[in-house]
Design a protein around this motif. Structure first.
Motif, short mmCIF file in Angstrom:
data_model
loop_
_atom_site.label_atom_id
_atom_site.label_comp_id
_atom_site.label_asym_id
_atom_site.label_seq_id
_atom_site.Cartn_x
_atom_site.Cartn_y
_atom_site.Cartn_z
N PRO A 265 -4.37 16.30 24.81
CA PRO A 265 -3.42 16.89 25.76
C PRO A 265 -2.51 17.91 25.09
O PRO A 265 -2.37 17.94 23.86
CB PRO A 265 -2.64 15.68 26.27
N ALA A 266 -1.87 18.72 25.90
CA ALA A 266 -1.04 19.82 25.39
C ALA A 266 0.09 19.32 24.50
O ALA A 266 0.44 19.97 23.51
CB ALA A 266 -0.48 20.63 26.57
N TRP A 267 0.70 18.17 24.85
CA TRP A 267 1.83 17.69 24.05
C TRP A 267 1.41 17.43 22.61
O TRP A 267 2.22 17.59 21.68
CB TRP A 267 2.44 16.42 24.65
N ALA A 268 0.13 17.06 22.42
CA ALA A 268 -0.33 16.76 21.06
C ALA A 268 -0.36 18.02 20.22
O ALA A 268 0.11 18.05 19.08
CB ALA A 268 -1.71 16.10 21.12
N PHE A 269 -0.90 19.11 20.78
CA PHE A 269 -1.00 20.36 20.04
C PHE A 269 0.36 21.01 19.83
O PHE A 269 0.58 21.71 18.84
CB PHE A 269 -1.94 21.33 20.76
N SER A 270 1.28 20.80 20.76
CA SER A 270 2.59 21.44 20.66
C SER A 270 3.48 20.80 19.61
O SER A 270 4.49 21.38 19.23
CB SER A 270 3.30 21.39 22.02
#
Length: 503
Positions: free
Chosen positions: A52-57
């Motif tokens: 998910p996006a939160w992981a990459f951010s």
């Protein structure tokens, strides 16, 4: 996707993407193209598709956004195995919880939990190649004199070599059964624990023992045994010095009288009592060969299982190595008492001990892990190859469907974790569990085109190890140990082996 809700966000993050993920959770969940997110030492998310996006951010997982911690950077990797890149994330006074994120593109790779070795004799790395065509008792008699000359320095060199090879085959946790303590040999267990720490793997070291010498009807020579008082005092001291009962422990101690033919009933009884008072696990050899069965019937009038149970050596805090010759009654007693088993197929074949009834044990509900056993009876020292060996050997006894490959992987991971009492934090890839992972390269010439990616590990040659993580830290990368110089380790092993041979 699963995600953890109890971990701190202030840690370095590693994201493994595009991999075939074998979680070995209770449902045997697999993701043909999945991801694993690791924050610090712990898995925080695993699931299908892209992370998910939160992981990459670099943001904390939504459910753990309120927790505190400390961020840290993770260096990007190099080499031709997995593709890695570092994604820097800027922190601001308003959100200091963002972390530097390392992304591991694991396309063409299989991800499993780190393998758990439930039985080894690390010092034997120095005595490989001896008694090549002997059964167990003859093999032991030929090697006892050599082993009686070991010391702490030699054992540390051998242990580092043995664990280095195990790690390169996917092993993240090693259980070592050390039972030879010559007078004046120094702090042997300390050397084993140091070697594991240097390499970066978990160690379950045992304070083993022998007190039944040949003059009293045992197999080992009298010069190789100790007194009960000395053994119990040393066992107590080993627990004080090296046992870590805290969550995430890197080193633990168990008590491990060697076998029914090398220890007295008094030592078995008193060691079990001490271990239970101190809250540590118990380990021994059991029912390894027909000769051991005959010894117990002749000396005690009982099978090994009956003898050991009468002395308090069945229970959910006990695991036994081999158990090749368990009958139906013994399997029932192991299952009823929660006693676990370390299955060592290559060693059993090397010494012609027989084929353990592992499918029957598993069907009865017994926890079974895999073991390398001592390198003097399994010169390979690789745990990863024991998965395939377990599949093939058990099919000889139980039929073509008697040991599916995934069942063998479970033995090598969750089975091992349960056997060592660590199933709450090791053995599967699940949120909240420790980040001990193996990443196997399966798109090379050896494995490309295999229909089932899992079969690359269970039936093919051992895949190259692209990455091995322990507590989220890299121990092996692109097949190379990251914390020790392999040539230095090899030279030290060769020198130690020669020194021991000349004593």
């Amino acid at each position: 996707m699963h995600q953890n809700s109890s971990l701190s966000a202030h840690v370095s993050r590693t994201i493994v993407t595009n991999a075939y993920v074998v979680t070995v959770d209770a449902a045997d969940t697999e993701y043909p193209s999945g991801f694993v997110v690791i924050d610090g030492k712990v898995v925080v998310a695993v699931g299908p598709g892209q992370a998910p996006a939160w992981a990459f951010s670099g943001s904390p997982a939504p459910a753990i956004a309120a927790r505190d911690g400390a961020a840290g950077a993770v260096d990007s990797g190099t080499g031709t195995g997995t593709s890695t890149s570092t994604v820097p994330v800027n922190s601001t006074p308003h959100d200091s919880r963002r972390a530097t994120v390392t992304v591991v593109d694991a396309g063409g790779h299989l991800v499993t939990p780190g393998l758990i070795n439930t039985h080894h004799h690390l010092y034997q790395w120095l005595t490989r190649g001896y008694a090549q065509d002997s059964i167990l008792f003859d093999w032991l008699v030929s090697l006892y004199p050599l082993w009686s000359a070991i010391d702490a320095d030699l054992v540390e060199a051998g242990a580092l070599g043995a664990m280095a090879v195990a790690a390169k085959s996917g092993c993240t946790t090693v259980a070592d059964h050390h039972y030879v303590f010559p007078s004046g040999s120094g702090d042997i267990l300390g050397g084993i624990v140091r070697a594991a720490s240097e390499l970066g793997v978990r160690i379950h070291a045992t304070r083993g023992s022998m007190d039944l010498g040949r003059s009293q009807g045992g197999l080992p020579p009298d010069f190789a045994v100790e007194t009960i008082d000395a053994i119990l005092a040393a066992s107590d001291q080993a627990i004080d010095q090296y046992h870590d009962a805290s969550p995430g422990a890197m080193a633990q101690i168990a008590l491990a009288p060697c076998s029914p033919f090398s220890v007295t009933a008094d030592l078995l009884t008193e060691s079990a009592a001490l271990g239970r008072v101190r809250g540590v696990r118990l380990h021994t050899h059991g029912s390894e060969t027909v000769e051991e069965d005959a010894f117990c019937q002749t000396k005690f009038g009982k099978t090994p299982t009956q003898y050991l149970e009468d002395l308090g050596w069945l229970g959910n805090d006990v695991w036994m190595a081999h158990c090749v010759h368990l009958d139906e009654h013994a399997i029932g007693r192991f299952a009823a008492t929660g006693t676990s088993v370390a299955h060592c197929p290559s060693s059993n074949a090397r010494l012609a001990a027989g084929i353990a009834p592992v499918p029957g044990m598993l069907d009865a509900g017994i926890s079974v892990g895999l073991g390398v056993d001592g390198a003097a009876s399994n010169e390979s020292g690789q745990l990863g190859t024991e998965i395939r060996m377990a599949v093939l050997m058990n099919r000889l006894r139980a039929g073509a469907d008697g040991m599916p490959g995934r069942r063998a992987i479970r033995m090598a991971t969750m089975g091992g974790a349960t056997t060592l009492g660590r199933d709450h934090e090791l053995g599967s890839i699940e949120p909240g569990k420790l980040a001990d992972l193996a990443v196997w390269k399966i798109d090379g010439v050896e494995h490309a085109g295999i229909l089932d990616p899992v079969a690359a590990l269970t039936l093919g040659s051992l895949p190259p190890l692209a990455l091995l993580l322990v507590n989220g830290e890299r121990v092996v990368e692109n097949g190379v140990l990251t914390r020790v110089d392999e040539r230095v380790v090899a030279n030290a092993v060769a020198k130690a082996s020669t020194t021991l041979q000349r004593r």
